[in-house]
Design an enzyme around this catalytic site. Sequence first.
Site, PDB file in Angstrom:
ATOM      1  N   TRP A 333      31.544  19.928  26.322  1.00  0.00           N
ATOM      2  CA  TRP A 333      32.583  19.198  27.086  1.00  0.00           C
ATOM      3  C   TRP A 333      32.057  18.785  28.454  1.00  0.00           C
ATOM      4  O   TRP A 333      32.654  17.979  29.150  1.00  0.00           O
ATOM      5  CB  TRP A 333      33.856  20.040  27.223  1.00  0.00           C
ATOM      6  N   ASP A 334      30.913  19.330  28.843  1.00  0.00           N
ATOM      7  CA  ASP A 334      30.303  18.976  30.122  1.00  0.00           C
ATOM      8  C   ASP A 334      30.235  17.451  30.281  1.00  0.00           C
ATOM      9  O   ASP A 334      30.471  16.903  31.358  1.00  0.00           O
ATOM     10  CB  ASP A 334      28.873  19.540  30.206  1.00  0.00           C
ATOM     11  N   GLU A 474      35.011  31.699  29.453  1.00  0.00           N
ATOM     12  CA  GLU A 474      34.412  32.300  28.249  1.00  0.00           C
ATOM     13  C   GLU A 474      34.195  33.808  28.357  1.00  0.00           C
ATOM     14  O   GLU A 474      33.696  34.416  27.422  1.00  0.00           O
ATOM     15  CB  GLU A 474      33.093  31.602  27.927  1.00  0.00           C
ATOM     16  N   LYS A 586      35.041  33.687  34.334  1.00  0.00           N
ATOM     17  CA  LYS A 586      33.723  33.068  34.437  1.00  0.00           C
ATOM     18  C   LYS A 586      33.816  31.734  35.178  1.00  0.00           C
ATOM     19  O   LYS A 586      32.904  31.313  35.865  1.00  0.00           O
ATOM     20  CB  LYS A 586      33.188  32.845  33.013  1.00  0.00           C
ATOM     21  N   GLN A 587      34.950  31.055  34.999  1.00  0.00           N
ATOM     22  CA  GLN A 587      35.110  29.720  35.603  1.00  0.00           C
ATOM     23  C   GLN A 587      36.581  29.352  35.606  1.00  0.00           C
ATOM     24  O   GLN A 587      37.399  30.024  34.982  1.00  0.00           O
ATOM     25  CB  GLN A 587      34.317  28.695  34.817  1.00  0.00           C
TER      26      GLN A 587
HETATM   27  C1  BGC Z   1      30.172  27.341  30.176  1.00  0.00           C
HETATM   28  C2  BGC Z   1      30.749  26.183  29.403  1.00  0.00           C
HETATM   29  C3  BGC Z   1      29.754  25.052  29.390  1.00  0.00           C
HETATM   30  C4  BGC Z   1      28.406  25.511  28.871  1.00  0.00           C
HETATM   31  C5  BGC Z   1      27.352  24.430  28.939  1.00  0.00           C
HETATM   32  C6  BGC Z   1      28.836  27.721  29.577  1.00  0.00           C
HETATM   33  O1  BGC Z   1      28.265  28.730  30.299  1.00  0.00           O
HETATM   34  O2  BGC Z   1      31.041  28.438  30.155  1.00  0.00           O
HETATM   35  O3  BGC Z   1      31.959  25.762  29.996  1.00  0.00           O
HETATM   36  O4  BGC Z   1      30.227  24.014  28.621  1.00  0.00           O
HETATM   37  O5  BGC Z   1      27.973  26.603  29.635  1.00  0.00           O
HETATM   38  O6  BGC Z   1      27.131  24.039  30.242  1.00  0.00           O
END
Ligand code: BGC
Length: 979
Positions: A333-334, A474, A586-587
């Site tokens: 999704w980035d 995550e 985490k985010q």
């Molecule tokens: C993040 C995801 C992201 C992925 C790729 C993961 O560590 O939690 O949101 O899409 O990294 O960058």
Amino acid sequence: MYDTDWTVIETAESTFNSTQLHHKETVFTLGNGYLGTRGAFEEGYPGACPATLINGIYDDAPLVTTELANCPDWLALVIMIGGDRFRLDQGDVLSYQRSLDLRRGILNRWVRWRSPAGHIIELTFERFVSLADQHVLALRCQITSVNYAGAIEIHTSLNGYPDNQGLMHWESLNQMGRGYAIGLHVRSRHSKHEVGMAAQLSVVGVEQLETRAIAFQGFPTLVTQFEMQVGQSVTLEKLVTVFTSRDNRVPFDAALDKLNHLPGYAILLASHITAWAKVWEINDVVIEGDPTAQLAIRYNLFQLLSAAPRHDDRVSIPAKTLSGFAYRGHIFWDTEIFLLPCLNLTQPALARNLLTYRYHSLPGARRKAQTQGYEGAMYAWESAETGDEVTPTWVPGPDGKGLVRIWCGDIELHINTDIAYAIWHYWHVTGDDAWMRMYGAEIILDTAVFWGSRAEWNPSHQRFEIRNVIGPDEYHEQVDNNAFTNRMVQWHLQIAFETLEWLRQVDPAHAATLEQQLDLTGDRLQHWRDMIRHLWVPTDLVTGLIEQFEGFFAREDIDLAEYEPRTRSMQAILGIEGAKERQVLKQADVIMLLYMLRDGVFGDGAVHYDRQILQTNWDYYVPRTDHTYGSSLGPPVHAILACEMGKPDEAYEHFMRSVLVDLADVRGNAAEGIHAASTGGVWQAVVFGFGGVRLTKSGPVATPHLPTHWTRLHFKLIWQGQPYEFDLRPARVPFTVPNTQPGRLPIQGVIFDLDGVLTDTSEFHYLGWKRLADEENLPFDRTANEALRGVSRRDSLLRLLNGRSVSEDELQEMMTRKNQYYLELIRTITPDHLLPGVNQLLTELNAVGIRVALGSASKNAREVIERLGIAHHIQAIADGYSVAKSKPAPDVFLYAAQQLDLAPGHCIVVEDAASGIEAALSAGMWAIGLGPNERVGKAHLVLPNLTDVHWEMLLQQLSDAVRRTAIELSLQQLVQNRR
Ligand code: BGC
């Protein structure tokens, strides 16, 4: 590292140090969307990690399913001086500098080196990956002898033995070496992609030269020898061409053929520089007052633009661009959420390529849904060539011990709405109806079909739920009812309806085909409606606090301060299970939701979540988020919302953490490749955060929140095909929230419309138009005049003409004539023409230090206020001469606020016309409407006129009205979610 505002410079101190080698290889990556080449050294080192990744060239790999295969290394260039091989880890480096010129896309290196035998030479390397022609790569090396006379031997190769951290993907098909050229043809072992590469060497500055090709198996090499004198300079130019079976049926022949017809190095370089200049013309962002931020934002944009595919809509931008092995070249999704907004608003054609990749991967998404027992399209969390799921199911555990199950490919579902969201944003920003019709609509609808089959009805609570998912955070897997996912699904289903409705209107035949193909029956649509109403988003109706997922608040709380200082993620510290059990993120998750559905994101002006809800959730989640070592996707989002919440210092801290993530290796993992999402995230932080850009119906408008030391922020956007330029400077009076009484809005200025607010010249306008209309035999009366309130002179005349065709000259003449009649009439204006209450209110405003401006479409505004005798009350005038676009565009009010040095959010507009209220609202100001509700009902506060209106009372009434509306809106939102 020393930096200038366009150049990233590495100097001797940090030179050849093996711990930094891989980090710098990432930093000095060059790319053109077709391929990326890490900044490895030409001469090669043990332990180095050179890589050339060509987009779309994937091959199977154990555990990770598929990965971008490291392609043959085109850099290899060995220089032998009197028997010693030039290398930085032997002999002495007397001086050294490496620099990346972002403006021109060129990597340079200067070295003065003493060989173990004491021979001193100077080497100047230059390298580029052509942006003008994606199949062309080039490097040049100038050798100057300082004290050496004797033989030099050069080995120029194509290395067909590249590996992905030990895994070899290639088998050799063919190779050649003839004259000054070599070629290599390889095929990936499983996917059978072919790559053809060819190279030629030119040597300038020697008379006698001996060159022979050596056919080392899989490593064609040219060996060139010549003699050098002390003080002599010789230049080597290595031109390389590359094709793959994805873009050419016979890539080897294509590479050789292209090589034969290449112009010289200088010409190739010139067109490459021109191509970058064209890109920067629209994409440059200027930040003055902060050299680090200036360089870093350009660096991030450079990497983003180097990774965006230009001529291919079957590939996307991997999470580490084309610059490293982490995430194996997979697409997340980035791309849609972090990278696309920048491309939508600056390079729409590239944005379209990326979204079309998702269209081509619909079959993969449908296969995934079917395999899992669902309907519609279920996009892969990690996607590669076909759109099938490629997230590894198991990965080695921490410290290489055991295996860890990765659930994202099974249940990180939000990617489905993220793609729909990106399409919706692209469509609104570009107005590309054709793409939406042919591609976008189908994706939005078929992903909605998936949601319909995935949600479950919970009869005991009478609500729909989405269980067993992973939200953006995550650290928490297999959770039920993630608020981000559920609310976005609700939004997704809503826009699916809008899409279908629109498609039925613009292309009924295609709509009918899709309805049939995707089985959009009445029952299915009714099911979507029910889901929209009854999908549960866990929210506290009283406080507005959203629970990240069902049961999150019951997990053990955490105080992150207790773990400081630290150099590892909270998951690394607590363990996978330990992080799961705690309230540590985490985010951004709930905060991500509030960002994605923020006000004004789609130009619809709709309030999605209000400030109070943002504040409540911010206060809860931000302290529990792992900003430093969690996901790099978090900080740019926090930067943007911190700007919106008036926390510039906090915003800046998040921004710098993000913008320096690769340059300064803030998280210690830049060696693995560029953090792609971050490159787009920081652009959003600058434009939407510090620039405060909101997308209104009439185009983007900026309400800047610059960090205090930024003296200028300049950038360009393209909206619906039109360029918009923003040149933002800090207010002389800083945009800080003034001290206000509790419960009062932080108002610093009031902008008055003229006609109908301060005076009533509508009678004069009426008489002027009437005289013209009579002369031209046009029907016109007082009722028709009413409809001209707030309308510009030109538009008023066009309405009067009611379709009658006149030339531009005639139009101009009539406008001038009407204006003359009007001017004659307004000469009769005196202070007696001031409307009741105006003088009193202006005097009060001046007394309490509230700044006053005029914001009127009239070109006679100055004369009128002079005659009214109120010019001394007014500090700034925005009139028909100040801006090009008239109301309902917000420009005239934004101009007035700028003249007053005030942020829009600190200004009130007083207006009597509907178009003026709309303009005030899209400017992000507080609106007071004078007149009937039918006309000005959209204002925050409606009054009949200014009679007996006093400042204190007005401010209080407005503040109360705003608070009431905010509460109503959030309640409506909450109740709707609850239903
Ligand atoms: C993040 C995801 C992201 C992925 C790729 C993961 O560590 O939690 O949101 O899409 O990294 O960058």
